[in-house]
Design a protein around this motif. Structure first.
Motif, short mmCIF file in Angstrom:
data_model
loop_
_atom_site.label_atom_id
_atom_site.label_comp_id
_atom_site.label_asym_id
_atom_site.label_seq_id
_atom_site.Cartn_x
_atom_site.Cartn_y
_atom_site.Cartn_z
N ARG A 164 -127.83 -38.73 25.61
CA ARG A 164 -126.53 -38.63 24.95
C ARG A 164 -126.58 -39.22 23.54
O ARG A 164 -125.94 -38.72 22.62
CB ARG A 164 -125.46 -39.32 25.79
CG ARG A 164 -125.17 -38.61 27.11
CD ARG A 164 -123.94 -39.15 27.81
NE ARG A 164 -123.80 -38.59 29.15
CZ ARG A 164 -123.30 -37.40 29.42
NH1 ARG A 164 -122.88 -36.63 28.43
NH2 ARG A 164 -123.19 -36.97 30.67
N ARG A 196 -127.25 -34.15 25.36
CA ARG A 196 -126.42 -33.98 26.55
C ARG A 196 -124.98 -34.26 26.16
O ARG A 196 -124.69 -35.30 25.55
CB ARG A 196 -126.89 -34.92 27.66
CG ARG A 196 -126.29 -34.66 29.02
CD ARG A 196 -126.73 -35.74 29.99
NE ARG A 196 -128.15 -35.64 30.34
CZ ARG A 196 -128.62 -35.02 31.41
NH1 ARG A 196 -127.77 -34.42 32.24
NH2 ARG A 196 -129.91 -34.99 31.67
N MET A 197 -124.08 -33.36 26.48
CA MET A 197 -122.68 -33.50 26.09
C MET A 197 -121.79 -33.58 27.34
O MET A 197 -122.18 -33.16 28.42
CB MET A 197 -122.24 -32.31 25.23
CG MET A 197 -123.13 -32.06 24.02
SD MET A 197 -123.18 -33.43 22.85
CE MET A 197 -121.50 -33.32 22.18
N GLN A 198 -120.59 -34.10 27.16
CA GLN A 198 -119.64 -34.14 28.26
C GLN A 198 -119.01 -32.76 28.48
O GLN A 198 -118.62 -32.10 27.52
CB GLN A 198 -118.53 -35.17 27.99
CG GLN A 198 -118.98 -36.61 28.22
CD GLN A 198 -117.84 -37.58 28.00
OE1 GLN A 198 -117.29 -37.68 26.91
NE2 GLN A 198 -117.47 -38.32 29.03
N GLN A 246 -116.84 -42.64 27.32
CA GLN A 246 -117.04 -42.65 25.87
C GLN A 246 -116.88 -44.05 25.31
O GLN A 246 -117.63 -44.47 24.42
CB GLN A 246 -116.06 -41.69 25.20
CG GLN A 246 -116.45 -40.24 25.27
CD GLN A 246 -115.77 -39.39 24.22
OE1 GLN A 246 -114.73 -39.74 23.67
NE2 GLN A 246 -116.36 -38.25 23.91
N ASN A 263 -124.01 -31.45 33.28
CA ASN A 263 -124.22 -32.34 32.14
C ASN A 263 -124.30 -33.80 32.56
O ASN A 263 -124.40 -34.68 31.73
CB ASN A 263 -123.11 -32.16 31.11
CG ASN A 263 -123.34 -30.95 30.23
OD1 ASN A 263 -124.47 -30.69 29.80
ND2 ASN A 263 -122.30 -30.18 29.97
N LYS A 304 -127.77 -36.69 21.29
CA LYS A 304 -126.95 -35.47 21.29
C LYS A 304 -127.60 -34.33 22.07
O LYS A 304 -127.37 -33.15 21.78
CB LYS A 304 -126.64 -35.01 19.85
CG LYS A 304 -126.08 -36.10 18.95
CD LYS A 304 -124.75 -36.62 19.47
CE LYS A 304 -124.18 -37.67 18.51
NZ LYS A 304 -122.93 -38.28 19.03
#
Length: 286
Positions: free
Chosen positions: A200, A205-207, A226, A148, A203
């Motif tokens: 990101r 690509r997420m952690q 964040q 990710n 939305k």
């Protein structure tokens, strides 16, 4: 052959770095796996001279290259150590690895090494760069590469980890003594980071890690990321550079260290923000 761990190393034209690293781990008598991405210098001959097993794979980014390495080498030891070619194992870390006993770490899945980063011969001691803990040792088949991320690369393990505060690795990219090389490299990196941040925002690509200011070193960095993403574009490089210079004492680094903090903490971050704005304007119309 060492029954506890094996080394995995990524390379691309690393004849200036690879001998240092391999010499620092040779006496550990561990299996060495090298994933190369098309070296045209003496890298492969050096790897062969140390008895390393070598595979080739086209390079896209570091997370994907590490993912390929972990999935395509037949690693039979219970632990894997992933190192970059421009790193070295210090005598202190060597001793800890030489005395490592898997039976004493049955409830542990990952181990953080403490990094000392050098730039043009100068140890970068302040400005958030030391101590700096990297998850480099993990249980084979349990640790994996964080896909990710687009530019930063990290290994992730479920379960418990521990930190070796005196188990140092030294990292110094001698190619970066040439500032034109450093800037060209970070221009490429800035493209990856800018694209990642836009994804990101959308939305896409997420952690992978749960952000936690009180968690592991990587969970803390996820929390800080964040926070970073919420700061205004264009303003945050100034804020970050000031934080590194004054709050984290980078001002005491000396001329070479201050140059590093300016390049990495301001110039690079400002370049990323400029490219994010360009992507948003030209392609996303946000």
């Amino acid at each position: 052959m060492n029954p506890n761990f094996s080394f995995v190393i990524l390379t691309f034209n690393e004849q200036i770095h690879l001998p240092r690293l391999l010499a620092s781990i040779k006496a550990l008598n561990a299996q060495i796996f090298i994933l190369d991405s098309g070296s045209t210098d003496e890298t492969l001959k050096i790897a062969e001279s140390y008895g390393a097993e070598v595979k080739q794979n086209h390079f896209i980014n570091h997370p994907k290259q590490w993912d390929f390495a972990l999935k395509n080498f037949k690693i039979e030891t219970p632990w894997t150590i992933g190192l970059d070619a421009d790193q070295m194992v210090t005598p202190e870390l060597f001793e800890m690895l030489a005395n490592f006993n898997d039976n004493e770490h049955r409830d542990i899945n990952g181990i953080y090494f403490n990094r000392k980063n050098f730039f043009q011969g100068k140890w970068i001691r302040f400005g958030t760069y030391y101590p700096f803990y990297l998850l480099k040792m993990f249980r084979t088949g349990i640790g994996f590469s964080d896909l990710n991320e687009n530019m930063d690369h990290r290994f992730i393990v479920p379960g418990k980890t521990e930190i070796w505060k005196k188990g140092w690795i030294l990292e110094e990219n001698l190619k970066e003594n040439d500032i034109s090389f450093w800037k060209a490299k970070h221009e490429r990196y800035s493209n990856l980071v800018a694209q990642e941040e836009v994804e990101r925002m959308l939305k896409l690509r997420m952690q992978s890690l749960k952000p936690d200011v009180w968690g592991s070193p990587d969970e803390k960095r996820a929390w800080l990321k964040q926070l970073w993403w919420k700061l205004p574009l264009g303003f945050r490089p100034y804020l970050y550079f000031g934080y590194r210079m004054f709050f984290k004492l980078g001002i005491f680094e000396g001329r070479t260290g201050i140059k590093f903090h300016y390049l990495q903490g301001f110039w690079f971050r400002k370049t990323v923000d400029r490219k994010i704005k360009a992507i948003k304007k030209q392609k996303l119309h946000l």
